[in-house]
Design an enzyme around this catalytic site. Sequence first.
Site, PDB file in Angstrom:
ATOM      1  N   GLY A   1     -50.288 -17.195-133.817  1.00 43.84           N
ATOM      2  CA  GLY A   1     -51.354 -16.227-133.597  1.00 43.84           C
ATOM      3  C   GLY A   1     -52.061 -15.808-134.878  1.00 43.84           C
ATOM      4  O   GLY A   1     -52.846 -14.874-134.894  1.00 43.84           O
ATOM      5  N   VAL A   2     -51.779 -16.515-135.953  1.00 46.47           N
ATOM      6  CA  VAL A   2     -52.352 -16.213-137.263  1.00 46.47           C
ATOM      7  C   VAL A   2     -53.451 -17.234-137.548  1.00 46.47           C
ATOM      8  O   VAL A   2     -53.334 -18.407-137.186  1.00 46.47           O
ATOM      9  CB  VAL A   2     -51.252 -16.282-138.352  1.00 46.47           C
TER      10      VAL A   2
ATOM     11  N   THR B   1     -56.773 -19.776-134.632  1.00 41.79           N
ATOM     12  CA  THR B   1     -55.398 -19.353-134.862  1.00 41.79           C
ATOM     13  C   THR B   1     -54.412 -20.485-134.558  1.00 41.79           C
ATOM     14  O   THR B   1     -54.726 -21.441-133.852  1.00 41.79           O
ATOM     15  CB  THR B   1     -55.039 -18.126-133.999  1.00 41.79           C
ATOM     16  N   ASP B   2     -53.201 -20.343-135.101  1.00 44.17           N
ATOM     17  CA  ASP B   2     -52.149 -21.324-134.871  1.00 44.17           C
ATOM     18  C   ASP B   2     -51.178 -20.795-133.807  1.00 44.17           C
ATOM     19  O   ASP B   2     -51.430 -19.763-133.183  1.00 44.17           O
ATOM     20  CB  ASP B   2     -51.431 -21.668-136.177  1.00 44.17           C
ATOM     21  N   GLN B   3     -50.057 -21.454-133.626  1.00 50.42           N
ATOM     22  CA  GLN B   3     -49.088 -21.047-132.602  1.00 50.42           C
ATOM     23  C   GLN B   3     -48.487 -19.674-132.869  1.00 50.42           C
ATOM     24  O   GLN B   3     -47.988 -19.034-131.967  1.00 50.42           O
ATOM     25  CB  GLN B   3     -47.964 -22.073-132.495  1.00 50.42           C
TER      26      GLN B   3
END
Length: 139
Positions: free
Chosen positions: A19-20, A15-17
């Site tokens: 949350g995806v 995930t990225d920052q």
Amino acid sequence: MHVTETPVVVRYAETDQMGVVHHSNYLVWFELGRTELVKELGFHYAEMEKEGILSPVTDIQVSYKNPTTYGDIVTVKTWVAGYDGLRVTYHYEVVNEAGMICVVGSSTHVCVKKDTFRPVSIRKHLPEWDEAYKRIVHV
């Protein structure tokens, strides 16, 4: 139509920052699905590579429909959508537990000789693969 279903539990590292799931991870999941489909057909990429044949990607398409997030369990659905004896096109759908399509995509591959990277005919050099692909291709 032969569809392989490969479950994936979304890991935090994917995930990225926000949350995806980061977009690049879907390509890895496509590979998981494709490898599982090949295995269900009774083959292994590693065996093909031992024979000096590789299967590089020549085209890839991805469309993002709905996000996936850490902890989600998704299913990568994979099938052969095109085959002409030289090229194989796989299609993918990543579906979440609610049945919502999150990502759709496709990848096209050709087989090449490892030492020269020249294309080889699957029909001629891998006749068992050829028969399996012709049996399951969904046009």
